[in-house]
Every structure is written in structure tokens, then in C-alpha cells.
Motif scaffolding. Sequence first.
Motif, PDB file in Angstrom:
ATOM      1  N   UNK A  44      22.561  14.466  51.515  1.00 20.37           N
ATOM      2  CA  UNK A  44      23.276  13.249  51.127  1.00 20.37           C
ATOM      3  C   UNK A  44      24.541  13.154  51.950  1.00 20.37           C
ATOM      4  N   UNK A  45      24.784  11.980  52.524  1.00 15.73           N
ATOM      5  CA  UNK A  45      25.922  11.827  53.411  1.00 15.73           C
ATOM      6  C   UNK A  45      27.105  11.137  52.715  1.00 15.73           C
ATOM      7  N   UNK A  46      27.028   9.830  52.544  1.00 19.59           N
ATOM      8  CA  UNK A  46      28.213   9.139  52.038  1.00 19.59           C
ATOM      9  C   UNK A  46      28.195   8.863  50.542  1.00 19.59           C
ATOM     10  N   UNK A  47      27.044   9.070  49.878  1.00 19.11           N
ATOM     11  CA  UNK A  47      26.995   8.804  48.445  1.00 19.11           C
ATOM     12  C   UNK A  47      26.429  10.006  47.681  1.00 19.11           C
ATOM     13  N   UNK A  48      27.212  11.090  47.582  1.00 18.53           N
ATOM     14  CA  UNK A  48      26.731  12.293  46.891  1.00 18.53           C
ATOM     15  C   UNK A  48      26.586  12.038  45.385  1.00 18.53           C
ATOM     16  N   UNK A  49      25.812  12.884  44.714  1.00 20.51           N
ATOM     17  CA  UNK A  49      25.606  12.715  43.269  1.00 20.51           C
ATOM     18  C   UNK A  49      26.930  12.851  42.504  1.00 20.51           C
ATOM     19  N   UNK A  50      27.776  13.811  42.910  1.00 22.10           N
ATOM     20  CA  UNK A  50      29.016  14.061  42.163  1.00 22.10           C
ATOM     21  C   UNK A  50      30.197  14.075  43.134  1.00 22.10           C
ATOM     22  N   UNK A  51      31.352  13.632  42.668  1.00 19.39           N
ATOM     23  CA  UNK A  51      32.532  13.661  43.531  1.00 19.39           C
ATOM     24  C   UNK A  51      33.805  13.767  42.688  1.00 19.39           C
ATOM     25  N   UNK A  52      34.875  14.165  43.341  1.00 15.86           N
ATOM     26  CA  UNK A  52      36.209  14.133  42.757  1.00 15.86           C
ATOM     27  C   UNK A  52      36.344  14.907  41.436  1.00 15.86           C
ATOM     28  N   UNK A  53      36.132  16.208  41.504  1.00 17.85           N
ATOM     29  CA  UNK A  53      36.285  17.038  40.307  1.00 17.85           C
ATOM     30  C   UNK A  53      37.286  18.152  40.552  1.00 17.85           C
ATOM     31  N   UNK A  54      37.273  19.143  39.692  1.00 17.38           N
ATOM     32  CA  UNK A  54      38.155  20.300  39.887  1.00 17.38           C
ATOM     33  C   UNK A  54      37.662  21.486  39.067  1.00 17.38           C
TER      34      UNK A  54
END
Lengths: 96, 482
Positions: free
Chosen positions: B94-104
Motif C-alpha cells: 500500500x502506497x498512499x492510502x494505508x489501512x492505519x495512520x497517525x497513531x502512537x
Amino acid sequence: MSADKKLIRRIADLSNIHIDDDELEGFAGDMDAIIGYMEQIKNIDTGDAKPMEHVLPVHNVFRDDIPEDSFEREKLIENAPSAEDGCFKVPAVVEQ
Amino acid sequence: MEYEVIIGLEIHSELKTDSKLFCSCKNDFGGEPNTRCCPVCLGLPGTLPVLNRHALELAVRAGLAMNCKISGFSKFDRKNYFYPDMPKAYQTTQYNLPVCYDGYVEIEVDGITKRIGIERIHLEEDAGKLIHDAYGSGSLVDYNRCGVPLIEIVTRPEMNSAEEARALFETIKSILEYTGVSDCKMQEGSLRADVNLSVRPKGQKQFGTRTEMKNLNSIRAVYRASQAEAQRQIEILERGGIVYQETRRWDDRKGESMAMRNKEESMDYRYFPEPDLLPVIIGEEWVASVEKNMPELPRSRRDRYVNEFGIPKYDADLITMNKKLSDIFDRAVAVCGKPKLASNFIMTDIMRRINENGEEILDANLTGDNFGQVLLFLDRGDITHAAAIKVIDKIVETGEEPKHIIDGLELWVQRDEDLINNAVTSVLEANRPALDDFLAGKDKAFGFLMGQVMSKLKGKCDPAQVREVLMKEIDKSAGRQN
């Protein structure tokens, strides 16, 4: 954007396609024509268009996580140009 | 000059599914080469991949466990490269639209909690394995692993030391284990990390040039490679040299890294959308149902140990860092009802075994049930502490029932008072000088006498009971003396 010999060489290397030096000029001309044709798109007003992420208006097609029998190994490697010990054999690869 | 180290990690983890990502071949480790392959995972013309729903859900679960946002709309892309480990000449990722983003995730180093950002988590397929032929006439390829589902977790460059990089890797490993996303068997390569590292003079705004260290497959390697690379870059800068952006390979045996052959052009992967796979829309309801089925996370388990069981935080941290160990602990507490006894025993005896023999001892014969039974016998005074250790030895070795082992080795504590009285009397008679020493105020002599009695009883009596009898007899002889 226009295509020059350097760009053709780079694309050929990335695609693993062999092109002789004396062919570069010709390909650059062909590629330039293609790029020129595509450039027309720039003249279309896309201000209201949503980005198209996929050509088909279908989504969420899945399979369940159920394993099934794999293919017979002999069949799978039957067409390989070279095989050994149940493996596909390729020219020696130097670890990159 | 003082330098600041900046580290980001890319962690690849194989997912615990039964089948591969885009076909029904079994997802398993080892076995005869090319026996878990089909036209889809070999990328033969005319085949169509279909996404494994469970793999997608595991990626969402990992994202939720790492406080990520879940993309409503996600899709797959092709990453093009030529290498025989990938027969299609591209990796589906997956390039520009990953399943998950912006976490910690939160890590803890030296008692200080720090939040490390997770940039993204995406789904992709693993590659096959090259077996380099000893004769050098060619390379053999095994595609069993090709198409096995992976997630790649990309952190923000927010770690500032090898200790923090190690803590992050450990924390993510334990989250993946707890959530059942991956079995994280590092010896099988199911969890591996790339370390991106740069240094800059303290106070400088601009980042230094970063290098990438590939495929580190142990916690120790992540730590040592980060430390060595920071040192290497600082030494270069101190000499007035230049750090080159390059990919390096870590040699764990030598404890040093080497630049890999750097083809500048090879970094152009020419990503484009995968036309053979349809996009994925993950609605709120779906996310909620994944969240509902989320197993307990290590942090909440640790807090439960501290608050409900009164176990020291340090101990609770160590026990929960390893899911298998924590599961054994939970079950043992359910069996014996003594959390503190169980944690003390783990912190000393079981930790020693893990350090000496590796985590594998938790995979086999030792279970929460048999460990809990041993603790129950120990707590009731049916066996001594030394005997309990012997029983565990035997359990690890054979997996036999604790009761059988104790019967077989005759380790039950003897409660026969006559036996103890006789042993005490004969020891006191034979060791008159020690007794005199003790009576003269040398407290140490008591330990000697106690040891003599226990050894005469072959360690089979309850030390508390023996101590009591010994004290009584010593008092008596003191009375006779006066």
C-alpha cells in the motif's frame, strides 16, 4: 516534460530491458510523441472532479481465511527453465 | 561536541492467519520448499488475487492497539522491483492510502514514559527466500513465504537513543503478541526491523543525513546496531567527514555494519495502483466490531497486576512484556491463588531459566497449570522451595505432572516429629563446638547447625518446623548449662 536519451536509458535500466545506445535516439522521439499526446490532459479543467483511486466502482471483495491444498510442486516447476531440489533455479544472485 | 541521535523504525511483522494474503495457500513456517504455492502467489499470468478478510482485520486490530486512525478508504499498489524473491517483479503493498495512520505507542525508559508517533501501518505480502547454492552455479528459490501477509509499521523519527529504539521494538512486539496479530517468532523471521538513524549537533534544527540498517531480527540486534551506527556517524562528523545516505547491513556476529551496494536508481519503485485488487472501505461499524474483540493489552494487564495483586511495577512490567509468560502467570494465579508467590518465583527462578535457555522454555512443557500446582504445594508447605525448583526442572524436561514428579523424587516434606528430633539431637551432640559458639553469641553458628540438620534430613522436612525444634533443643541445652 520531454524525453531525452538519459531518461530512456534510466527507464530501460529500471525495467531490465536491453536497449543499445544507437536505439536511444529513436525511442526518445517515440516517447516524446506519447508524452506530447498525454500533455493534452493538462488543458482539461478538473477543478470539480474527485480523485479516482480505482477504475471499478466495486469494493470490499474478500475471501475467508481458510487454507486449501496448494498446487503440486512438480506441476509448478514444470515450466521453469531451470530447477533443482524442488526449487526454482535462477542465475547466481549477489546479495544486494 | 554534543550530538543528538534521531531514530525511526520500520517494523515488518507476519500476520497470524491460516492462509496467505491473496490466495488459499497455507501460511506456515518451514517445510519442503515450494509446497505451499499456487499460480496466484507465483504471479502466473491470468491469475487474480483476492484479499484475505482476516488479514485486513488483524491490520485494523494492530492499528487500534497502537492508537491509529483507520482509513475509511484504502487500496493496494504495486511496488516494482526485479529480484527473484518476488516472481511477479512487483510487491503488492500500500502506497498512499494505508489501512492505519497517525497513531502512537508509549515506551518507558529509566522510569520516564515517552510517546512515539506511528506514522502508518500498511498491509503487504512477504517475499520468497533465496537459497544460495554452495557451488555458485545459481541461486535456488523457495516461494513458500511468498504471499504471506505482513504489516509494516512505520514510526516517526522520535527516538533519541538505542535504549528508546529497543524499548519501542519490545513494546510493539508485546502489543502484537497480546492482540494475536503476530506470533513474533523472531528466530523464524516473523518480526524484523529496519533502523533509520541520523545524528546532528545538539541545537541544530536541520536533520543530519540518515542511513538505513536493514532486517534486524532480534531485540539485541536493534539495540546494538542503533548504538554502533550512532557512534559511527558521530565519529565521521568529528573527523569532518560526510555521512552518506545509504542502506547498510548489520553483522551481528562482528558487531558492525557494512554499506550495501548502492544502486541509486533502484530506489525508484514506480508505484502505481494495483488494478487486480479492489479498494477496501472500512466503515465505523466494522472498526467497532474489531475493537470489541480486542484482547487485553499489556499495559492494562500490568496495571491489573499492580492494582489487584499488589505486585511491584517493575516485576509486573517484566512479566507482561512477554505474553506467554504473562499467560502462564495468570493461569498459575488462578490455580494457586497466590499472585505474590507466583511473581516472586517467576522473577527469580523462571527469569533465570529464560535468560539461560531462551524463551523457548515457555513454548513447551511449562504451563500455568503445572506451575500453579507446584506453587500450591509450596505454599501449603508440602514441598520446600529447593524442591519446587527441582520439580520445575523436571517439568521443563519431561512435562510430567508435578504430583508424579514429587512422588518419584520423594520430595514431599516429612512431618514426622521423631525424625526431626533425632536429627537435631544427633547434630547437636556431634557439633558441640558450634553449639558453644552460638551460646557464646555467635549467631552465624545457628545457620551452620540448621544446615547440618537439613542435610541429615536430606532436605525433606519443612525448614520452619526444623528451625523450631532446633531452637527448642538449643534452649534446653542452654538451660542444662546454666
